[in-house]
Design a protein around this motif. Sequence first.
Motif, PDB file in Angstrom:
ATOM      1  N   ILE A   1     -67.487 -39.300 -13.791  1.00 15.21           N
ATOM      2  CA  ILE A   1     -65.549 -39.356 -13.534  1.00 15.21           C
ATOM      3  C   ILE A   1     -65.199 -39.532 -11.878  1.00 15.21           C
ATOM      4  CG2 ILE A   1     -63.691 -38.812 -13.945  1.00 15.21           C
ATOM      5  CD1 ILE A   1     -65.822 -38.420 -16.180  1.00 15.21           C
TER       6      ILE A   1
ATOM      7  N   PRO B   1     -56.730 -47.216 -21.678  1.00 14.90           N
ATOM      8  CA  PRO B   1     -57.143 -46.074 -21.515  1.00 14.90           C
ATOM      9  C   PRO B   1     -58.489 -46.381 -22.276  1.00 14.90           C
ATOM     10  CG  PRO B   1     -55.569 -45.708 -20.839  1.00 14.90           C
ATOM     11  CD  PRO B   1     -55.069 -46.452 -21.001  1.00 14.90           C
ATOM     12  N   LYS B   2     -59.524 -45.464 -22.782  1.00 14.59           N
ATOM     13  CA  LYS B   2     -60.823 -45.392 -24.168  1.00 14.59           C
ATOM     14  C   LYS B   2     -61.796 -47.305 -24.384  1.00 14.59           C
ATOM     15  CE  LYS B   2     -58.698 -42.178 -26.300  1.00 14.59           C
ATOM     16  NZ  LYS B   2     -57.920 -41.866 -28.202  1.00 14.59           N
TER      17      LYS B   2
ATOM     18  N   GLU C   1     -66.413 -46.309 -19.374  1.00 10.95           N
ATOM     19  CA  GLU C   1     -65.010 -46.410 -19.688  1.00 10.95           C
ATOM     20  C   GLU C   1     -63.724 -46.161 -18.992  1.00 10.95           C
ATOM     21  OE1 GLU C   1     -63.583 -42.586 -23.768  1.00 10.95           O
ATOM     22  OE2 GLU C   1     -65.662 -42.542 -22.080  1.00 10.95           O
ATOM     23  N   ILE C   2     -63.198 -46.742 -19.770  1.00 11.38           N
ATOM     24  CA  ILE C   2     -61.509 -46.598 -18.951  1.00 11.38           C
ATOM     25  C   ILE C   2     -60.923 -44.732 -19.505  1.00 11.38           C
ATOM     26  CG2 ILE C   2     -59.165 -47.337 -18.539  1.00 11.38           C
ATOM     27  CD1 ILE C   2     -61.442 -49.717 -17.453  1.00 11.38           C
ATOM     28  N   LEU C   3     -60.254 -44.739 -18.256  1.00  9.52           N
ATOM     29  CA  LEU C   3     -59.909 -43.399 -18.685  1.00  9.52           C
ATOM     30  C   LEU C   3     -58.406 -43.117 -19.305  1.00  9.52           C
ATOM     31  CD1 LEU C   3     -62.453 -40.389 -17.362  1.00  9.52           C
ATOM     32  CD2 LEU C   3     -62.191 -41.506 -19.384  1.00  9.52           C
ATOM     33  N   GLU C   4     -57.602 -42.360 -17.627  1.00  4.31           N
ATOM     34  CA  GLU C   4     -56.618 -42.376 -17.590  1.00  4.31           C
ATOM     35  C   GLU C   4     -56.329 -43.365 -15.863  1.00  4.31           C
ATOM     36  OE1 GLU C   4     -55.468 -39.070 -17.805  1.00  4.31           O
ATOM     37  OE2 GLU C   4     -56.203 -38.192 -16.211  1.00  4.31           O
TER      38      GLU C   4
ATOM     39  N   ASP D   1     -53.956 -43.381 -12.363  1.00  8.90           N
ATOM     40  CA  ASP D   1     -53.688 -42.369 -11.579  1.00  8.90           C
ATOM     41  C   ASP D   1     -52.723 -43.061 -10.940  1.00  8.90           C
ATOM     42  OD1 ASP D   1     -52.852 -40.257 -10.334  1.00  8.90           O
ATOM     43  OD2 ASP D   1     -55.031 -40.260  -9.921  1.00  8.90           O
TER      44      ASP D   1
ATOM     45  N   TRP E   1     -56.999 -45.811 -10.735  1.00  8.04           N
ATOM     46  CA  TRP E   1     -57.531 -45.019 -12.597  1.00  8.04           C
ATOM     47  C   TRP E   1     -58.997 -43.931 -12.298  1.00  8.04           C
ATOM     48  CZ3 TRP E   1     -55.819 -47.540 -17.534  1.00  8.04           C
ATOM     49  CH2 TRP E   1     -55.132 -48.961 -17.056  1.00  8.04           C
ATOM     50  N   LYS E   2     -58.469 -43.570 -13.416  1.00 13.21           N
ATOM     51  CA  LYS E   2     -59.861 -42.410 -13.423  1.00 13.21           C
ATOM     52  C   LYS E   2     -60.941 -43.232 -14.826  1.00 13.21           C
ATOM     53  CE  LYS E   2     -57.844 -38.110 -12.886  1.00 13.21           C
ATOM     54  NZ  LYS E   2     -57.659 -36.661 -13.409  1.00 13.21           N
ATOM     55  N   VAL E   3     -62.456 -42.982 -14.247  1.00 16.12           N
ATOM     56  CA  VAL E   3     -63.761 -44.213 -15.498  1.00 16.12           C
ATOM     57  C   VAL E   3     -64.419 -42.650 -15.423  1.00 16.12           C
ATOM     58  CG1 VAL E   3     -62.925 -46.320 -14.120  1.00 16.12           C
ATOM     59  CG2 VAL E   3     -64.087 -46.001 -13.458  1.00 16.12           C
ATOM     60  N   HIS E   4     -65.304 -43.771 -16.836  1.00 19.41           N
ATOM     61  CA  HIS E   4     -66.292 -42.436 -16.890  1.00 19.41           C
ATOM     62  C   HIS E   4     -67.389 -43.285 -16.748  1.00 19.41           C
ATOM     63  CE1 HIS E   4     -68.633 -40.538 -20.382  1.00 19.41           C
ATOM     64  NE2 HIS E   4     -69.509 -40.439 -18.987  1.00 19.41           N
TER      65      HIS E   4
END
Length: 345
Positions: A90, A103-104, A116-119, A121, A125-128
Amino acid sequence: MLLKEFDYELPEKLIAQVPSQKREESRMLVLDKKTGKYEHKHFFDITEFLTENDLLVLNNTKVIPARLYAKKDTGALIEIFLVREIEKNIWIALIKPSKRVKPKMVLEISSELSVEILEKDEDKWKVHLIYNGNIFEILDRAGNIPLPPYIERKMTDEEYKNLDFERYQTVYAQKAGAVAAPTAGLHFTKEILDKLERQGTKHCFITLNVGLGTFKPVKCENISEHKMDSEAFEITQESAEIINKAKAEGKNIVAVGTTSVRTLETVMNKYGKIIPVKDSSELFISPGYKFKITDKLITNFHLPKSTLLMLVSAFAGKDLIFKTYEEAIKSEYRFYSYGDCMFIR
């Protein structure tokens, strides 16, 4: 002090777009902060100015190819700039154009890597990261070196891309994690380090993973209100012992780059001596700061109004630094990350 006091005008032609042909051939302005006198040299002359009474402290962080590009089904190009890993796979990232992601959403970078786009901030962004294997090896294949915005590169410039992979990295880079190079170290070669070692000038390594805070502009008019971004660092047992022994013997601690300065001074402020530690630094050094361990400094020429310019102004005196920068501009030194350097003694 006010932000406008750290402004200066630089002709655009002096912003280095490429490194010197050879690392050690970059120019070096040698400044004596006590006398105010300076000499015009080249970096390969550094061996003349260091002796067995000096210890070099180098930042061995390694720049990761943190700039990724993905194409949406529509053909739109999305840039994902990895800033730092906050937990396993992450990451905090900058994305542009930000309005094109949500997101998603999963973006394919290469056959080996998807994001993967998470949320969101605030502005990041937070990404996976989705992959199999070693992420740093995959980034070497799929990513691009995250050059500062004042160095212009097109994604299609393969020749430049290969050049940046080699030259926007120190020859002693070991620990992956930085998104910007500790640029004062770019001038060193293994041959120069070997020559210094033979003449009795020892060196050791610390690690500070340079983050985007390096390029974060100071926006408050009163600079004392500026807050530095946190950057992770590590000092090993071996390096702590080497630095403490050198200091006890009265040797000069020569910091290679502002990142080395901030790491050393952070530890001295917090613990009173250099200890083996993993920690983070938010230390903002500006005129008035009392240096506790750094005796000499090798550093590049820095942007106007930047925290890096404020640090060197604290080290050598603001008036002297600005007078020296005037000389560097007049003598057409090359500025910023791929530019020439100063040795302040």
